[in-house]
Design an enzyme around this catalytic site. Structure first.
Site, short mmCIF file in Angstrom:
data_model
loop_
_atom_site.label_atom_id
_atom_site.label_comp_id
_atom_site.label_asym_id
_atom_site.label_seq_id
_atom_site.Cartn_x
_atom_site.Cartn_y
_atom_site.Cartn_z
N CYS A 42 0.85 -1.20 0.00
CA CYS A 42 0.00 0.00 0.00
C CYS A 42 0.89 1.25 0.00
CB CYS A 42 -0.91 0.00 1.24
SG CYS A 42 -2.10 1.37 1.25
N ASP A 44 0.45 3.77 1.74
CA ASP A 44 0.41 4.36 3.09
C ASP A 44 1.82 4.68 3.61
OD1 ASP A 44 0.20 4.56 6.04
OD2 ASP A 44 -1.90 4.00 5.69
CO CO Z 1 -3.43 1.18 3.03
#
Ligand code: CO
Length: 212
Positions: A42, A44
């Site tokens: 991800c 993130d």
């Molecule tokens: Co994420």
């Protein structure tokens, strides 16, 4: 335009310390990369791929997007997988999700988020496939986290289904696909035990449902 001088200062400090501990590190690395792993994770900011697994530059080939998705028509992700498998001959593809993923959370919300809702459509589909199980989760955090796990399993399935991985297995190239999940709250990785290292593994792992 602000020039973000602290980032350049950080970079100089980092390059100096790497070179101090490993003389000629960058000169050697500039000649070739020889990673053994492809990481699909991800975007993130709390899930920095190399740091989590303690690997140096040159040791991990990385693709990241919102929700660590492997969408069949995504030329970006497919090109990364192809280069990693066909050219770099990496041995392991690691799909790594994380608990509390914002993309997974957003996919569960009734409100709209604009363009990204198209990207998150695949996660909504995973929810639909597993709604009988997921409806049992009464609290939001457990529901999101279980969907984060199911999303990783689906993306492993999608990686295995690519022509790139199928062709590699057909020519007996050593290649395993793994599904992991990372806990932002404790910094630890969990193996979701869906590792597929060939067509037999793949068929065994995913035999229960046509789409996990
Ligand atoms: Co994420």
């Amino acid at each position: 335009m602000k020039k973000l001088p602290e980032l350049f200062a950080n970079n100089r400090d980092w390059a100096y310390s790497v070179e101090k501990n490993h003389p000629d590190f960058f000169k050697t690395l500039a000649k070739q990369q020889n990673p053994e792993y492809l990481w699909i994770g991800c975007s993130d900011s709390r899930v920095p791929a190399n740091e989590i697994v303690g690997l140096a530059p040159g040791e991990l080939f990385v693709h990241r997007n919102v929700g660590n998705l492997v969408v069949h028509g995504d030329m970006n992700c497919l090109s990364v997988i192809q280069y990693a498998v066909d050219v770099l001959k990496i041995r392991h593809i690691i799909v790594c999700g994380h608990y509390g993923c914002g993309g997974v959370t957003a996919s569960l919300e009734k409100k709209t988020h604009g363009l990204i809702d198209n990207w998150l459509r695949d996660i909504k589909d995973i929810y639909s496939c597993h709604q009988d199980e997921l409806k049992k989760y009464k609290d939001r955090i457990s529901l999101v986290n279980r969907l984060c796990e199911l999303n990783v399993v689906r993306q492993v399935y999608n990686v295995c289904h690519t022509t790139i991985v199928q062709d590699a297995w057909a020519r007996k190239q050593e290649l395993a696909v793994h599904g992991w999940i990372y806990g932002i709250e404790d910094g630890l990785l969990r193996d979701l035990k869906v590792c597929a290292a060939g067509k037999e593994d793949y068929a065994r792992i995913f035999k229960k449902t046509s789409r996990p």
